[in-house]
Design an enzyme around this catalytic site. Structure first.
Site, PDB file in Angstrom:
ATOM      1  N   GLY A  21       0.797  -1.222   0.000  1.00 62.00           N
ATOM      2  CA  GLY A  21       0.000   0.000   0.000  1.00 62.00           C
ATOM      3  C   GLY A  21       0.825   1.264   0.000  1.00 62.00           C
ATOM      4  O   GLY A  21       0.435   2.261   0.613  1.00 62.00           O
ATOM      5  N   ALA A  22       1.956   1.254  -0.704  1.00 60.43           N
ATOM      6  CA  ALA A  22       2.866   2.409  -0.684  1.00 60.43           C
ATOM      7  C   ALA A  22       2.532   3.438  -1.752  1.00 60.43           C
ATOM      8  O   ALA A  22       3.343   4.319  -2.031  1.00 60.43           O
ATOM      9  CB  ALA A  22       4.310   1.933  -0.855  1.00 60.43           C
ATOM     10  N   ASN A  23       1.349   3.360  -2.335  1.00 61.91           N
ATOM     11  CA  ASN A  23       0.978   4.302  -3.382  1.00 61.91           C
ATOM     12  C   ASN A  23       0.408   5.612  -2.842  1.00 61.91           C
ATOM     13  O   ASN A  23       0.219   6.564  -3.589  1.00 61.91           O
ATOM     14  CB  ASN A  23      -0.037   3.673  -4.343  1.00 61.91           C
ATOM     15  CG  ASN A  23      -1.263   3.157  -3.620  1.00 61.91           C
ATOM     16  OD1 ASN A  23      -1.192   2.123  -2.965  1.00 61.91           O
ATOM     17  ND2 ASN A  23      -2.387   3.854  -3.733  1.00 61.91           N
ATOM     18  N   GLY A  25      -0.592   7.976   1.218  1.00 54.71           N
ATOM     19  CA  GLY A  25      -0.682   8.033   2.666  1.00 54.71           C
ATOM     20  C   GLY A  25       0.542   7.565   3.419  1.00 54.71           C
ATOM     21  O   GLY A  25       1.687   7.904   3.072  1.00 54.71           O
ATOM     22  N   TYR A 163     -13.853  -3.133  11.144  1.00 66.11           N
ATOM     23  CA  TYR A 163     -12.529  -2.521  11.063  1.00 66.11           C
ATOM     24  C   TYR A 163     -11.747  -2.768  12.353  1.00 66.11           C
ATOM     25  O   TYR A 163     -10.569  -3.164  12.309  1.00 66.11           O
ATOM     26  CB  TYR A 163     -12.649  -1.022  10.805  1.00 66.11           C
ATOM     27  CG  TYR A 163     -11.312  -0.321  10.743  1.00 66.11           C
ATOM     28  CD1 TYR A 163     -10.423  -0.585   9.709  1.00 66.11           C
ATOM     29  CD2 TYR A 163     -10.930   0.587  11.730  1.00 66.11           C
ATOM     30  CE1 TYR A 163      -9.191   0.049   9.644  1.00 66.11           C
ATOM     31  CE2 TYR A 163      -9.702   1.228  11.674  1.00 66.11           C
ATOM     32  CZ  TYR A 163      -8.832   0.948  10.632  1.00 66.11           C
ATOM     33  OH  TYR A 163      -7.602   1.562  10.589  1.00 66.11           O
TER      34      TYR A 163
END
Length: 291
Positions: A21-23, A25, A163
């Site tokens: 998820g390094a794309n 934030g 969540y």
């Protein structure tokens, strides 16, 4: 540890770090800081077009690899292609979204946040030489995992509870992995981190009126994504970070500030329950650990 900042990151030259998820934030800020310290970073992302923007900003030390944690076939393909890394950072996640299912039929929140990372870690662990860092959240406090219904097939779906469950699962997994690695005399360690209250693209995706309030709160109360990434960076790089420890911000009840050891709900220390979650996760993913 004082006011630890990116200036305190040890030289990362010659090291490779995989960040899911390094794309955007937290993941993007983590990748940028590690690359600035000399690391080669693998941006493991579902959205490779957004990852390309981050990679261009970083430069030649960034590599993009497609990884969809909501599809175990994608997880296996990524793991097969990975030649090795020093650090794996399980960062990607979704928050409080409407009920959706992964490719294998898991609840999207538990499937992406926990089961996808569980499977990924199991498959690449033999290739990780230093440490695994798994991101949880202060919202783990609200998790009440139902081992008989991890994927919300029997109960009325509650997006915030789902969540919280997934974030408790992240914390339990990180702690259980730490114990199993230590028991097997592995040189690899497992650490857990949370960002406090940081403004990222994770918020505002619930599809409810709550999104309006979260977007306003992001602008007024939240710290930056770069500040929220500090606990992850500490866990991933500091020689003083220890196996099985949970790190987070140290001010405003864990919402802001420099990283340090974080408090957590002691349900995460329930060994019997953690073993049950581990067994259920192996059964659902059909992937077993070597520890």
């Amino acid at each position: 540890m004082g006011e630890w900042s990116v200036a305190d990151i040890p030289d990362q030259s010659g090291r490779t770090v995989v960040i899911t998820g390094a794309n955007s934030g937290l993941g993007a800020e983590t990748a940028k800081a590690l690359a600035a310290a000399g690391a080669n970073v693998v941006l493991a992302c579902r959205n490779t077009e957004k990852a390309e923007v981050v990679a261009r900003e970083i430069g030649s030390s960034a590599t993009i690899a497609r990884l969809d944690l909501a599809d175990l076939d994608s997880v296996r393909a990524f793991a097969d292609d990975l030649t090795g890394a020093d650090v794996l950072i399980n960062n990607a996640g979704v928050m409080a979204i409407p009920l959706r299912r992964t490719t294998q039929g898991f609840d999207m929140q538990m499937g992406t946040n926990h089961l996808g990372h569980f499977a990924l870690t199991a498959l690449v662990l033999p290739k990780i030489t230093d440490r695994v860092v798994t991101l949880s959240s202060s919202m783990h406090q609200f998790g009440r995992i139902d081992l008989g219904d991890l994927n919300w097939e029997k109960r009325r779906y509650r997006r915030w509870r789902a969540y919280g469950d997934s974030k408790m699962a992240n914390l339990m997994f990180g702690k259980e992995l730490a114990e199993r690695l230590a028991a097997s005399s592995s040189a690899t360690s497992s650490l857990i981190a949370h960002p406090g209250y940081a403004a990222t693209e994770l918020q505002g995706k619930s599809g409810t009126v709550e999104d309006v309030f979260m977007n306003v709160a992001n602008k007024v109360f939240a710290q930056s994504a770069a500040a929220g990434a500090l606990p992850t960076l500490y866990a991933a790089t500091s020689p003083d970070a220890t196996n099985g420890t949970f790190y987070g911000p140290t001010q405003m009840f864990g919402a802001h500030g420099a990283p340090g050891i974080s408090g957590y709900n002691k349900r995460a220390d329930d060994k019997v329950f953690r073993d049950g979650l581990w067994t259920a996760s192996e059964k659902l993913t059909d992937i077993t650990f070597g520890v």
